[in-house]
Design an enzyme around this catalytic site. Sequence first.
Site, PDB file in Angstrom:
ATOM      1  N   SER A   8      14.731  65.332  24.108  1.00  0.00           N
ATOM      2  CA  SER A   8      15.737  64.380  24.573  1.00  0.00           C
ATOM      3  C   SER A   8      16.571  65.020  25.671  1.00  0.00           C
ATOM      4  O   SER A   8      16.693  66.243  25.728  1.00  0.00           O
ATOM      5  CB  SER A   8      16.657  63.969  23.415  1.00  0.00           C
ATOM      6  OG  SER A   8      17.720  63.160  23.886  1.00  0.00           O
ATOM      7  N   HIS A   9      17.156  64.193  26.492  1.00  0.00           N
ATOM      8  CA  HIS A   9      18.096  64.690  27.493  1.00  0.00           C
ATOM      9  C   HIS A   9      19.375  65.197  26.833  1.00  0.00           C
ATOM     10  O   HIS A   9      20.123  65.947  27.438  1.00  0.00           O
ATOM     11  CB  HIS A   9      18.437  63.582  28.493  1.00  0.00           C
ATOM     12  CG  HIS A   9      17.348  63.346  29.485  1.00  0.00           C
ATOM     13  ND1 HIS A   9      16.165  62.738  29.159  1.00  0.00           N
ATOM     14  CD2 HIS A   9      17.271  63.671  30.797  1.00  0.00           C
ATOM     15  CE1 HIS A   9      15.401  62.676  30.232  1.00  0.00           C
ATOM     16  NE2 HIS A   9      16.050  63.239  31.247  1.00  0.00           N
ATOM     17  N   SER A  10      19.609  64.803  25.615  1.00  0.00           N
ATOM     18  CA  SER A  10      20.806  65.190  24.878  1.00  0.00           C
ATOM     19  C   SER A  10      20.441  66.101  23.710  1.00  0.00           C
ATOM     20  O   SER A  10      19.619  65.730  22.859  1.00  0.00           O
ATOM     21  CB  SER A  10      21.504  63.942  24.337  1.00  0.00           C
ATOM     22  OG  SER A  10      22.463  64.284  23.364  1.00  0.00           O
ATOM     23  N   SER A  69      11.956  61.461  32.790  1.00  0.00           N
ATOM     24  CA  SER A  69      11.862  62.858  33.213  1.00  0.00           C
ATOM     25  C   SER A  69      11.586  63.794  32.042  1.00  0.00           C
ATOM     26  O   SER A  69      11.026  64.869  32.227  1.00  0.00           O
ATOM     27  CB  SER A  69      13.112  63.297  33.980  1.00  0.00           C
ATOM     28  OG  SER A  69      14.257  63.189  33.171  1.00  0.00           O
TER      29      SER A  69
END
Length: 128
Positions: A8-10, A69
């Site tokens: 995840s981006h987080s 991404s």
Amino acid sequence: MVGLVIVSHSELIARGVIELCRQMAPNVPMAAAGGLPGGEIGTDFERIYEAIDSVRSEDGVAVLFDLGSALMTTEMVVEQFEDIPVRLVNAPIVEGAVLAAVTAEGGAGLDEVLAEARTFYDLPKLDH
């Protein structure tokens, strides 16, 4: 046993999905790969590599991801693992991860884990 990685981006989202999955599948090897060093939002090649490497087995690794991404970075990482099957799962990150984890906990192989996780792809959450 099939391993599970959440990209995840987080960092908080990745860790939270793993925390939820562990409640239902405590024996499945799982790892979170979220965020960038320093706590920023993004995806990091090294974090993803280390996560996959930490749960690797002959049975393979299922990887779920959140945004575009994350997919691109994860695809580059997967190319580094020629000795074990590492497969990306096209499924909602939370629902797919829970179903993948529960299926792996039951001893299923990688193809079955992927197939079960994908069943949530087109399921509506509401009937109306």
